[in-house]
Each structure stands twice: as C-alpha cells, then as structure tokens.
Enzyme design. Structure first.
Site, PDB file in Angstrom:
ATOM      1  N   ALA A 157      -0.361  -9.254  10.814  1.00 54.06           N
ATOM      2  CA  ALA A 157      -0.443  -7.755  11.598  1.00 54.06           C
ATOM      3  C   ALA A 157      -0.756  -6.748  10.368  1.00 54.06           C
ATOM      4  CB  ALA A 157       0.708  -7.448  12.229  1.00 54.06           C
ATOM      5  N   ASN A 158      -0.736  -6.815   8.882  1.00 56.37           N
ATOM      6  CA  ASN A 158      -0.948  -6.025   8.067  1.00 56.37           C
ATOM      7  C   ASN A 158      -1.978  -6.801   6.882  1.00 56.37           C
ATOM      8  OD1 ASN A 158       1.215  -7.439   7.437  1.00 56.37           O
ATOM      9  ND2 ASN A 158       1.821  -5.663   5.781  1.00 56.37           N
ATOM     10  N   MET A 159      -2.963  -7.358   7.400  1.00 58.76           N
ATOM     11  CA  MET A 159      -3.692  -8.088   6.499  1.00 58.76           C
ATOM     12  C   MET A 159      -4.247  -7.537   5.538  1.00 58.76           C
ATOM     13  SD  MET A 159      -6.491 -10.478   9.108  1.00 58.76           S
ATOM     14  CE  MET A 159      -7.374 -11.015   7.643  1.00 58.76           C
ATOM     15  N   LEU A 207     -12.247  -4.588  19.483  1.00 57.15           N
ATOM     16  CA  LEU A 207     -11.578  -3.379  19.460  1.00 57.15           C
ATOM     17  C   LEU A 207     -11.807  -2.538  20.634  1.00 57.15           C
ATOM     18  CD1 LEU A 207      -9.698  -1.438  17.892  1.00 57.15           C
ATOM     19  CD2 LEU A 207     -11.754  -0.410  16.855  1.00 57.15           C
ATOM     20  N   ASP A 211      -2.915  -6.436  15.608  1.00 60.39           N
ATOM     21  CA  ASP A 211      -2.162  -4.983  15.602  1.00 60.39           C
ATOM     22  C   ASP A 211      -2.194  -4.426  16.966  1.00 60.39           C
ATOM     23  OD1 ASP A 211      -1.301  -4.584  12.761  1.00 60.39           O
ATOM     24  OD2 ASP A 211      -3.113  -3.794  12.063  1.00 60.39           O
ATOM     25  N   HIS A 252      -0.990   2.116  16.223  1.00 60.67           N
ATOM     26  CA  HIS A 252      -1.071   0.863  16.985  1.00 60.67           C
ATOM     27  C   HIS A 252       0.166   0.539  18.014  1.00 60.67           C
ATOM     28  CE1 HIS A 252      -4.240  -0.260  14.269  1.00 60.67           C
ATOM     29  NE2 HIS A 252      -3.486  -0.435  13.274  1.00 60.67           N
ATOM     30  N   GLU A 262      -5.978   5.328  13.515  1.00 56.61           N
ATOM     31  CA  GLU A 262      -6.837   4.510  14.287  1.00 56.61           C
ATOM     32  C   GLU A 262      -7.582   4.961  15.482  1.00 56.61           C
ATOM     33  OE1 GLU A 262      -2.844   3.581  16.307  1.00 56.61           O
ATOM     34  OE2 GLU A 262      -3.682   3.959  14.086  1.00 56.61           O
ATOM     35  N   ASP A 279     -21.106 -10.477  21.381  1.00 55.73           N
ATOM     36  CA  ASP A 279     -20.738  -9.220  21.738  1.00 55.73           C
ATOM     37  C   ASP A 279     -21.003  -8.850  22.984  1.00 55.73           C
ATOM     38  OD1 ASP A 279     -19.498  -6.674  19.617  1.00 55.73           O
ATOM     39  OD2 ASP A 279     -20.400  -6.170  21.624  1.00 55.73           O
ATOM     40  N   ARG A 282       0.659  -1.206   0.032  1.00 53.77           N
ATOM     41  CA  ARG A 282       0.109  -0.124   0.163  1.00 53.77           C
ATOM     42  C   ARG A 282       1.027   1.455  -0.010  1.00 53.77           C
ATOM     43  NH1 ARG A 282      -3.664  -1.338   5.279  1.00 53.77           N
ATOM     44  NH2 ARG A 282      -1.615  -2.355   5.673  1.00 53.77           N
ATOM     45  N   LYS A 314       1.549   2.245   7.043  1.00 55.99           N
ATOM     46  CA  LYS A 314       1.667   1.417   8.526  1.00 55.99           C
ATOM     47  C   LYS A 314       2.756   2.180   9.404  1.00 55.99           C
ATOM     48  CE  LYS A 314       0.430  -1.898   9.823  1.00 55.99           C
ATOM     49  NZ  LYS A 314      -0.773  -2.303  10.490  1.00 55.99           N
ATOM     50  N   TYR A 356      -1.104   4.709  10.622  1.00 52.48           N
ATOM     51  CA  TYR A 356      -1.577   3.744  11.554  1.00 52.48           C
ATOM     52  C   TYR A 356      -0.209   3.590  12.676  1.00 52.48           C
ATOM     53  CZ  TYR A 356      -5.717   2.279   8.851  1.00 52.48           C
ATOM     54  OH  TYR A 356      -6.815   2.406   8.317  1.00 52.48           O
TER      55      TYR A 356
END
Length: 364
Positions: free
Chosen positions: A299-301, A240, A270, A96, A118, A198, A15, A75, A94
């Site tokens: 960690a970076n799908m 999350l 992440d 994280h 994020e 949930d 990316r 990232k 990002y």
C-alpha cells in the site's frame, strides 16, 4: 504558522513530509517548523540538516502535534497519530479514505481540517500531488513484477523481455493514466509485449500516438480484460477514480484462467485495489498467492525508494504547504479552488463527495 513534521510510522515508510530544503523555504517565509528527531533519518536527512534549515527538533511525535498548527506528513495518519489530532489542526497528507472508514471516522472525531494530497486538482483536472508518486509506483510495478516472475520467487520463470528466439512476456496494464503510462515506459524499455487497456477512447488514441508501435492499446471491456488476464504473464492494475474506491476489474473467476506463477501488481491498493482478490500488504510481507497467481499489493510502494520519492513529493507539495502556512487553511482554500478540492474532512464532517459515497457517509 507553526508547521510540524512527525516521523512516519507506517511499516517500512522512510519518506518524510518536508525535506530540509522545504523547511528552509518555510523558515525564509517566516514560519516556525517543528521536526521530530530522526524524521528524515531513514533517507539520510539528519537532524542537523533540519536545524541548519531553521527547524526546531523535538523528541516525540506528541510534541510535534502539541506544538504545531499544521501537520505535514506523507502517509495517512495511523491510529496513534489520529488520537493526537485536535480541531485546531490542519492535516496535509495522503489520506485515501475511500478504502479506510475507521480512519475517516477517527478524523471526523478529531474535528481537524484534513486535506488529502490525492484529491487536490490542477487547471487541467489532473492530480498534481498524486502524480509524482503515481510515476514512482508505475515504474516500480514493472521492476517488482519482473522480480516476482523469477522462478526462485515462486514465479513462472519468465524473463520479461525474452531473448532472441524466445518471445517476451506479455504485460497487460489496466488504466492509461500516469501510473499506467510510467509502467508502460518501463515495460517497453525491458522489451516486453505491452498492451494498455482503458475506457477512454481519446486517451487510447493519445497513447497510440505517444508510444507509436511500441505498445498496443485496447478498449477495456469486461471481455477484453478477461482475455488479457488469461494471456498475460504480468497484469498491472493502475486504475483511478479520484477520491473513490477503485473498481474491481479482475474477478476471482478471471484469475483462475491465468498461468500458474503469473503476477498481479495492484497499484490501486491504496484505494481498495482493482482485483477482487487483492488485500493490502507491506514491504515486510509484500506478496501472497491466490489461485496460483502472485499478488503484490503493497500500500505504500514508493516508500521502497524513499529518497527519490521524498524529493519528488516535496517538489509538488511545497507550493501548497507555503500557501496553507501563509494564509491559513480556510483562506488558502477560498483563494484556490484546486486546493479546496483536497478537503476531505473538517469540523467532524465529510466534505468530499466521492469519499462520502465510497464510505456511505453523509456529505456536508
């Protein structure tokens, strides 16, 4: 403002922080954009496309950092990139940090202003810059889960949707947020037996209405999760807590009750992961086995579908990039409280409460 776009250097990360279309918008607004050569090459954004959009191409990341006021990435900065940050820089990417104390300490040492995608918020308290990648990761989780359930991948040899006369696989999705919903949509489309867990009863009611009879919902008590893990063929961790480390919902003892060859996909990796046995993996080596259960913890799908992801991410980030470039970081955050929520580190200090708590560092 001078905006810099270095080439991503995380494992199999293709990316890019700004697409040529985004560069054109910045150039039209009067900003200078510096792009490292081949920054978008992995997804067929050639240097000439950036030049045509108004960017200037340089040969190295060091030149990008040296010549830019703001760095826009995808990232978290790797150690070599952290070393190039200075107090004059604004970093927008990002981060994280809750699961990465060394990075946090490196960013503090740099003195840079570091705004994390994020933790930027919206009026409805959602996370607009996390949403597009959560959508991608949620949809991918079912793809990869189905793949690793195949026998030749070491899986149980189960077809996710079954066939007439043979029951479909059971999919347990922990978390009913953006990732969880997108995972459920894909799993339902593949005709799996899907349950979303949930702790928000109002959210469970919304999901029940949204999916109607296509899925089941259940309150995520420890006992319910233990039963879900025992019975499921595929468990997707999609929890999350904004800015904070993910809670460990599935213990090793629970794992021992799973069917051999079942699969866990940890979208929350992440933020440290929501399975006790999770550890971050890469696209080069995406899975490992614990207690006979396959773990996919990349960690970076979204980097696996980098072109789709780059466009989706830029659609969300560009308005904020333009605001930061036009006003400067301090004025932009003063004018937009939601952008200010993205501030994680500045002036050598942690500025986000959840990050400070997760890392056991002082909040300033």
């Amino acid at each position: 403002m001078r905006v810099g776009v270095p080439k991503e250097i995380k494992n199999h990360e293709y990316r890019v922080g700004l697409t040529p279309a985004s560069v054109a918008e910045l150039s039209r607004a009067g900003h200078e954009v510096v792009v490292e050569t081949r920054a978008g090459g992995g997804i067929d954004f050639e240097d000439q496309a950036y030049v045509n959009a108004g960017a200037r191409i340089v040969g190295t990341a060091a030149e990008v950092f040296a010549q830019s006021d703001m760095i826009v990435k995808v990232k978290e900065p790797q150690p070599a990139e952290v070393a190039m940050l200075e107090a004059r820089h604004t970093l927008f990417t990002y981060l994280h940090l809750a699961a990465d104390k060394p990075q946090a300490e490196g960013l503090m040492k740099s003195g840079a202003t570091c705004i994390a995608y994020e933790t930027v918020t919206a009026n409805d308290h959602s996370l607009p810059l996390l949403k597009p990648m959560s959508e991608v990761a949620g949809r991918m989780s079912v793809q990869v889960g189905a793949h690793y359930l195949e026998k030749e991948q070491g899986g149980r040899g189960v077809l996710l949707g079954g066939v007439p006369g043979v029951a479909p696989a059971k999919v347990a999705i922990l978390g009913g947020g953006i990732s969880g919903v997108n995972a459920a949509q894909m799993a339902v489309g593949m005709r799996a037996d899907v349950t979303i867990y949930d702790i928000n009863n109002a959210r469970l009611a919304e999901l029940d209405m949204f999916f109607s009879s296509q899925i089941k919902t259940q309150y995520a008590s420890a006992a319910a999760i233990a039963t879900a893990v025992r019975d499921a063929h595929l468990v997707i961790g999609a929890v999350l807590v904004p800015g904070a480390a993910a809670p460990k919902l599935v213990t090793r003892e629970m794992l021992k009750t799973m069917k051999r060859g079942s699969v866990l996909v940890d979208i929350a990796i992440d933020q440290g992961g929501c399975f006790e046995t999770s550890r971050a993996t890469t696209h080069d080596d995406p899975v490992f086995v614990e207690e006979g259960v396959i773990h996919y913890c990349v960690a970076n799908m979204p980097g696996a579908v980098a072109r789709t992801s780059a466009f989706a991410l830029n659609n969300a980030t560009l308005p904020f990039v333009l605001k930061l470039a036009s006003l400067g970081a301090d004025a932009a955050m003063a004018a937009d409280a939601h952008l200010a929520n993205g501030l994680n580190v500045s002036g050598g200090k942690i500025r986000h409460a959840a990050v400070a708590q997760a890392l056991n560092l002082p909040l300033n």
